[in-house]
Design a protein around this motif. Structure first.
Motif, short mmCIF file in Angstrom:
data_model
loop_
_atom_site.label_atom_id
_atom_site.label_comp_id
_atom_site.label_asym_id
_atom_site.label_seq_id
_atom_site.Cartn_x
_atom_site.Cartn_y
_atom_site.Cartn_z
N LYS A 90 5.50 -7.23 -2.13
CA LYS A 90 5.83 -6.53 -0.51
C LYS A 90 4.97 -7.69 0.21
CE LYS A 90 3.38 -2.61 0.87
NZ LYS A 90 3.27 -2.76 1.97
N LYS A 138 6.54 -10.57 5.06
CA LYS A 138 6.47 -12.05 6.53
C LYS A 138 7.54 -12.74 5.66
CE LYS A 138 3.21 -9.23 5.89
NZ LYS A 138 2.21 -9.20 5.85
N LEU A 186 -3.54 5.21 7.75
CA LEU A 186 -4.32 4.59 7.92
C LEU A 186 -5.53 5.14 9.00
CD1 LEU A 186 -2.85 1.67 5.57
CD2 LEU A 186 -3.99 3.82 5.02
N PHE A 212 -11.45 -10.82 14.29
CA PHE A 212 -11.15 -9.84 12.49
C PHE A 212 -10.58 -10.50 11.76
CE2 PHE A 212 -9.73 -7.01 9.31
CZ PHE A 212 -10.98 -6.58 8.90
N GLU A 247 -6.23 -13.65 2.27
CA GLU A 247 -4.70 -13.79 1.27
C GLU A 247 -4.16 -14.15 0.97
OE1 GLU A 247 -6.40 -11.24 3.67
OE2 GLU A 247 -7.36 -9.66 3.16
N THR A 304 -8.68 -3.49 -0.09
CA THR A 304 -8.61 -1.83 0.14
C THR A 304 -7.24 -1.46 -0.30
OG1 THR A 304 -8.03 -0.42 2.02
CG2 THR A 304 -7.40 -2.09 2.61
N LEU A 348 1.34 5.16 0.89
CA LEU A 348 1.46 4.43 -0.75
C LEU A 348 0.61 4.38 -1.54
CD1 LEU A 348 3.59 2.24 -2.16
CD2 LEU A 348 2.34 0.92 0.10
N ARG A 349 -0.77 3.79 -1.22
CA ARG A 349 -1.81 3.73 -2.68
C ARG A 349 -2.35 5.14 -2.84
NH1 ARG A 349 0.13 -0.89 -3.44
NH2 ARG A 349 0.88 -2.14 -1.70
N1 EPU Z 1 -6.75 -5.02 13.82
C1 EPU Z 1 -6.90 -4.67 14.87
N2 EPU Z 1 -6.30 -5.48 15.61
C2 EPU Z 1 -5.03 -5.83 15.26
C3 EPU Z 1 -5.07 -6.49 14.26
C4 EPU Z 1 -5.22 -5.08 12.76
O1 EPU Z 1 -7.80 -3.76 15.69
O2 EPU Z 1 -4.59 -7.19 15.98
C5 EPU Z 1 -7.08 -3.88 13.11
C6 EPU Z 1 -6.80 -2.65 11.79
O3 EPU Z 1 -6.44 -1.42 12.93
C7 EPU Z 1 -7.37 -2.35 10.72
C8 EPU Z 1 -7.37 -4.20 10.25
O4 EPU Z 1 -8.23 -4.89 11.81
O5 EPU Z 1 -8.09 -1.55 10.96
C9 EPU Z 1 -7.09 -4.98 9.02
O6 EPU Z 1 -6.00 -4.73 8.94
P1 EPU Z 1 -4.53 -6.40 9.06
O7 EPU Z 1 -4.49 -6.76 10.61
O8 EPU Z 1 -5.46 -6.85 7.95
O9 EPU Z 1 -3.76 -5.34 8.30
P2 EPU Z 1 -2.39 -5.77 8.60
O10 EPU Z 1 -1.39 -7.02 8.85
O11 EPU Z 1 -1.77 -4.48 9.91
C10 EPU Z 1 -1.99 -5.61 6.06
C11 EPU Z 1 -1.69 -4.71 4.65
C12 EPU Z 1 -1.77 -4.02 4.38
C13 EPU Z 1 -3.31 -3.92 4.05
C14 EPU Z 1 -3.89 -4.56 5.08
C15 EPU Z 1 -5.23 -4.99 4.20
C16 EPU Z 1 1.04 -5.77 5.64
C17 EPU Z 1 2.32 -5.49 5.79
N3 EPU Z 1 0.57 -4.76 4.79
O12 EPU Z 1 -1.76 -5.03 6.75
O13 EPU Z 1 -0.79 -3.31 3.57
O14 EPU Z 1 -3.94 -3.15 3.67
O15 EPU Z 1 -3.25 -5.99 5.81
O16 EPU Z 1 -5.00 -6.11 3.20
O17 EPU Z 1 0.65 -6.95 4.23
C18 EPU Z 1 -0.49 -1.53 1.89
O18 EPU Z 1 0.26 -2.72 1.54
O19 EPU Z 1 -0.71 -0.32 1.68
C19 EPU Z 1 -1.43 -1.97 3.05
C20 EPU Z 1 -1.29 -0.87 4.40
#
Ligand code: EPU
Length: 415
Positions: free
Chosen positions: A18, A23, A114, A156, A184, A299, A365-366
């Motif tokens: 997914k 992306k 989350l 981060f 990843e 996570t 979801l999880r």
């Molecule tokens: N964050 C910030 N600022 C930003 C971007 C992120 O503060 O500009 C923080 C977020 O608030 C969070 C952390 O950084 O605390 C991680 O966020 P990240 O950007 O890595 O996550 P994401 O890209 O929004 C993807 C997956 C998530 C998965 C996370 C971490 C997708 C669509 N989603 O989210 O998947 O948990 O990376 O690996 O790729 C899921 O599939 O159940 C899911 C939630």
């Protein structure tokens, strides 16, 4: 609706990831030709992204796991609120829209189950590449001429920010370096797709990604990698029932730390080609675990692991470092008889002899997947409500589990 007690055994295939496919779909906005994305799972989030792309004006066909995406003749550079609200990953169209059309209007995602989940790093990086970013009336509005390559350092290692910036940089003038990039496997998959479209990217999958901008991208055909989180969930389902499960269609290297932790907890693990087998020779014991960006423990498998550890002998100590609200599953697991206590971002899990079936509700979801896993070993019947969360990310979840011997069925709609 689950009747607990069946030991799972057999082989099942992982669907496409997914978090890669969403992306790859966003990236196809930048293509001047037709794109084909194979191994696309039939899940609600992919269907939502189809709506996002169609709203922008792309031609999207979807059948038998193949997405065929053609360019927009009259682009509407917007991701509307009702779609972003349904799925945050819609913000991944921001970088591609700015890079391709010099404009974007994307609804600002609010908090989600989350936690706060901001997009400040996405916006800062795009601004550094020359886009004027403003937020007004709940929308991020961006304007740019051609983006300029730059040097971005992420505070981060955010997956979404890395992907948005990598996509934008592909059509920028000159070179971009993204430091402290997320690593990843789905980022490597995206880079591979973009390279097939004509992009020049090196270092994807490491913490420094270098992109040499190019003028235009062509169509490409690509099969998404397997879903490591779905695969891990199915393996944990095998382990929680003390069964023996093989998952195919997944690179075992994507799950190294998860498999190591499963071994530490008492599982037998075998990696073979694109498959992984897990069984439980004696019993499950408590372990310590912390979630971290890849290659750390994901996570997205923490709630399912929590369910397994709830049935272990001894105590486990679990730390969540990515999302502030990822322990929402705990109260529901405790309704099934688990003994889990949380403080801040730590959980103490005291293993119990047995869980007992009950009605429970999926918060995300999880968490939903974790409750299903717990239901597989709980005495009697467990009903998991709000399974639309599970349908966002797991393709035919109950069918895959029943093919392994689980007594699980989907209640008819309305019950
Ligand atoms: N964050 C910030 N600022 C930003 C971007 C992120 O503060 O500009 C923080 C977020 O608030 C969070 C952390 O950084 O605390 C991680 O966020 P990240 O950007 O890595 O996550 P994401 O890209 O929004 C993807 C997956 C998530 C998965 C996370 C971490 C997708 C669509 N989603 O989210 O998947 O948990 O990376 O690996 O790729 C899921 O599939 O159940 C899911 C939630």
């Amino acid at each position: 609706m689950i009747e607990g007690g069946a030991r799972l055994s057999g082989t099942v295939r992982a669907s496409g990831a997914k978090n890669s496919v969403l992306k790859l779909m966003a990236a196809s906005i930048m293509s001047e030709g037709e794109c084909r994305i194979g191994n696309a799972p039939d899940i609600a989030d992919v269907r939502t992204m189809v709506e996002v792309l169609r709203h922008i004006g792309l031609e999207v066909g979807y059948s038998d796991g193949d997405l065929n995406i053609g360019p927009a003749s009259e682009p509407n550079v917007e991701a509307p609120y009702h779609l972003v609200q349904r799925m945050r990953a819609s913000v991944e169209v921001l970088g591609p829209l700015i890079a391709r059309y010099g404009r974007a209007r994307v609804a600002m995602p609010g908090g989600c189950n989350l936690g706060a989940r901001q997009i400040d790093m996405h916006m800062r990086g795009l601004a550094q590449m020359g886009a004027t970013m403003t937020v007004s009336h709940g929308f991020v509005e961006a304007e740019a001429g051609r983006l300029e390559g730059t040097h971005v350092y992420l505070d981060f290692a955010s997956m979404g920010a890395t992907e948005n910036l990598m996509m934008a940089a592909v059509l920028a003038r000159g070179a971009t370096v993204i430091e402290n990039a997320a690593k990843e496997p789905e980022i490597g998959d995206l880079a591979e797709f973009l390279s097939k479209m004509g992009a020049r990217i090196s270092g994807a999958g490491t913490s420094t990604i270098e992109i040499e901008g190019t003028d235009a991208l062509s169509g490409a055909s690509h099969d998404a990698v397997g879903d490591r989180i779905e695969a891990g969930t199915l393996l944990l389902a095998g382990a929680i029932t003390r069964g023996e499960v093989t998952v195919e269609g997944i690179d075992p290297g994507f799950l190294d730390i998860v498999l190591d932790k499963m071994v530490e907890a008492g599982c037998g693990v075998e990696r073979a080609g694109d498959g992984i087998s897990v069984w439980v020779p004696a019993g499950i014991r408590g372990i310590e675990l912390s979630t971290l960006p890849y290659p750390g423990f994901p996570t997205d498998l923490q709630p399912q692991m929590l369910a397994l550890l709830a049935t272990a002998e001894g105590t486990s100590f679990v730390t969540e470092n990515i999302f502030e609200n990822r322990f929402m599953v705990v109260d529901e697991l405790n309704r099934l008889g688990a003994d889990v206590k949380t403080r801040d971002h730590h959980a103490i899990v005291r293993g119990v002899r047995s869980l007992s079936g009950a009605p429970v509700t999926a918060a995300d979801l999880r968490a939903g997947a974790a409750l299903v896993l717990a239901g597989l070993v709980a005495d009697g019947a467990t009903e998991v409500y709000e399974i639309e969360h599970i349908d966002r990310g797991y393709e035919r979840f109950e069918e895959k589990l029943s093919s392994l011997g689980a007594a699980i069925r989907r209640a008819p709609a309305g019950q």
